[in-house]
Design an enzyme around this catalytic site. Structure first.
Site, PDB file in Angstrom:
ATOM      1  N   GLU A 153       0.917  -1.259   0.088  1.00  0.00           N
ATOM      2  CA  GLU A 153       0.104  -0.006  -0.050  1.00  0.00           C
ATOM      3  C   GLU A 153       0.751   1.223   0.147  1.00  0.00           C
ATOM      4  OE1 GLU A 153      -2.742   0.276   3.367  1.00  0.00           O
ATOM      5  OE2 GLU A 153      -3.002   2.434   3.029  1.00  0.00           O
TER       6      GLU A 153
ATOM      7  N   ARG B   2       1.289  10.378   0.785  1.00  0.00           N
ATOM      8  CA  ARG B   2       1.710  11.024   1.717  1.00  0.00           C
ATOM      9  C   ARG B   2       2.766  12.145   1.395  1.00  0.00           C
ATOM     10  NH1 ARG B   2       0.832   7.284   7.050  1.00  0.00           N
ATOM     11  NH2 ARG B   2      -1.316   6.571   6.361  1.00  0.00           N
TER      12      ARG B   2
ATOM     13  N   THR C 220      -4.143   6.019   1.685  1.00  0.00           N
ATOM     14  CA  THR C 220      -4.247   7.566   2.118  1.00  0.00           C
ATOM     15  C   THR C 220      -5.003   8.351   1.272  1.00  0.00           C
ATOM     16  OG1 THR C 220      -2.161   7.170   3.288  1.00  0.00           O
ATOM     17  CG2 THR C 220      -3.213   9.256   3.477  1.00  0.00           C
TER      18      THR C 220
ATOM     19  N   LYS D 218     -11.410  -1.589   5.300  1.00  0.00           N
ATOM     20  CA  LYS D 218     -10.276  -1.476   6.336  1.00  0.00           C
ATOM     21  C   LYS D 218     -10.943  -1.113   7.765  1.00  0.00           C
ATOM     22  CE  LYS D 218      -6.886   2.183   7.192  1.00  0.00           C
ATOM     23  NZ  LYS D 218      -5.368   2.697   6.400  1.00  0.00           N
TER      24      LYS D 218
HETATM   25  C1  3PG Z   1      -2.376   3.824   8.186  1.00  0.00           C
HETATM   26  O1  3PG Z   1      -2.039   4.740   7.403  1.00  0.00           O
HETATM   27  O2  3PG Z   1      -3.313   2.887   7.774  1.00  0.00           O
HETATM   28  C2  3PG Z   1      -1.800   3.744   9.502  1.00  0.00           C
HETATM   29  O3  3PG Z   1      -1.424   5.066   9.810  1.00  0.00           O
HETATM   30  C3  3PG Z   1      -0.835   2.747   9.911  1.00  0.00           C
HETATM   31  O4  3PG Z   1      -0.773   2.435  11.107  1.00  0.00           O
HETATM   32  P1  3PG Z   1       0.339   2.112  12.036  1.00  0.00           P
HETATM   33  O5  3PG Z   1       1.569   3.142  11.326  1.00  0.00           O
HETATM   34  O6  3PG Z   1       0.107   2.293  13.372  1.00  0.00           O
HETATM   35  O7  3PG Z   1       1.084   0.863  11.381  1.00  0.00           O
END
Ligand code: 3PG
Length: 208
Positions: free
Chosen positions: A41, A45, A69, A129
């Protein structure tokens, strides 16, 4: 089963990747495959994100290519044009759901409540999700969702790592878990790809 489920059903672990640069993202993709992970994924960002996604696609690396994102419908057409395998959002909006439907991009939208889930279900989606999983007591929430939403499958993400990934994966309505623990920033910026691969192997071993 939905096309998205068919695409991701053997994935189990979904690495959430920040594309610091195109080169770093290519290195990550190769390291994930080397570590036995078959999906990525790449989050929107950084300014490098869309180029990184295009380059991973063009590289021929054998990995399911996802975008993450996705916080609005704005980039959905660009993503559709690249031809990614799936797209993940932290939340769910009607605009996003419509854009997914209109472009054919397979969406895995984030939900944190029954109402958000039902909105996505109105668009025919059966995989979501769950975000931010650990913050919203996702383990108990997923058990509760198993009653009224028994046909729905989830990829909990947010606060998941080696200490709790097996617990989540053992839930019958969880088909994969996501997170950034597999791609620590320090290792990525130092190009320590074997370290990334080893974290992947160790994480997969926790599931067996
Ligand atoms: C995401 O973007 O799905 C989460 O920020 C990932 O979460 P984590 O950094 O706690 O694994």
């Amino acid at each position: 089963m939905s096309p998205l489920y068919n695409t991701l059903q053997h994935t189990r672990l979904m690495p959430v990747v920040t594309p610091y640069s195109v080169e770093a993202t290519l290195g990550i993709a190769r390291a994930l495959v080397e570590g036995g992970i078959n999906a990525i994924e790449i989050t929107l960002r950084t300014p490098a994100a869309l180029d990184a996604i295009r380059e991973v696609k063009a590289s021929g690396i054998d990995i399911l290519l996802g975008v993450g994102t996705l916080t609005s419908a704005r980039n959905v057409q660009a993503i559709a044009d690249i031809g990614v395998d799936f797209a993940i959002s932290p939340g769910v909006t009607e605009n996003l759901l419509r854009a997914g439907r209109d472009t054919g991009v397979q969406l895995l939208p984030g939900v944190g409540s029954a109402s958000e889930l039902m909105l996505g279900m109105e668009y025919g989606l059966t995989e979501f999700k769950l975000f931010p999983a650990d913050t919203i007591n996702g383990y108990e929430l997923l058990k509760a969702f198993g009653g009224p939403f028994g046909d729905i499958r989830f990829c909990p993400t947010g606060g998941i790592g080696p200490a709790n990934l097996k617990k989540y994966m053992d839930l019958p309505n969880v088909f994969c878990v996501g997170g950034s623990w597999m791609v620590p920033k320090g290792a990525v910026l130092a190009g320590e790809w074997e370290k990334v691969s080893q974290i992947c192997r160790d994480s997969l071993a926790l599931l067996s």
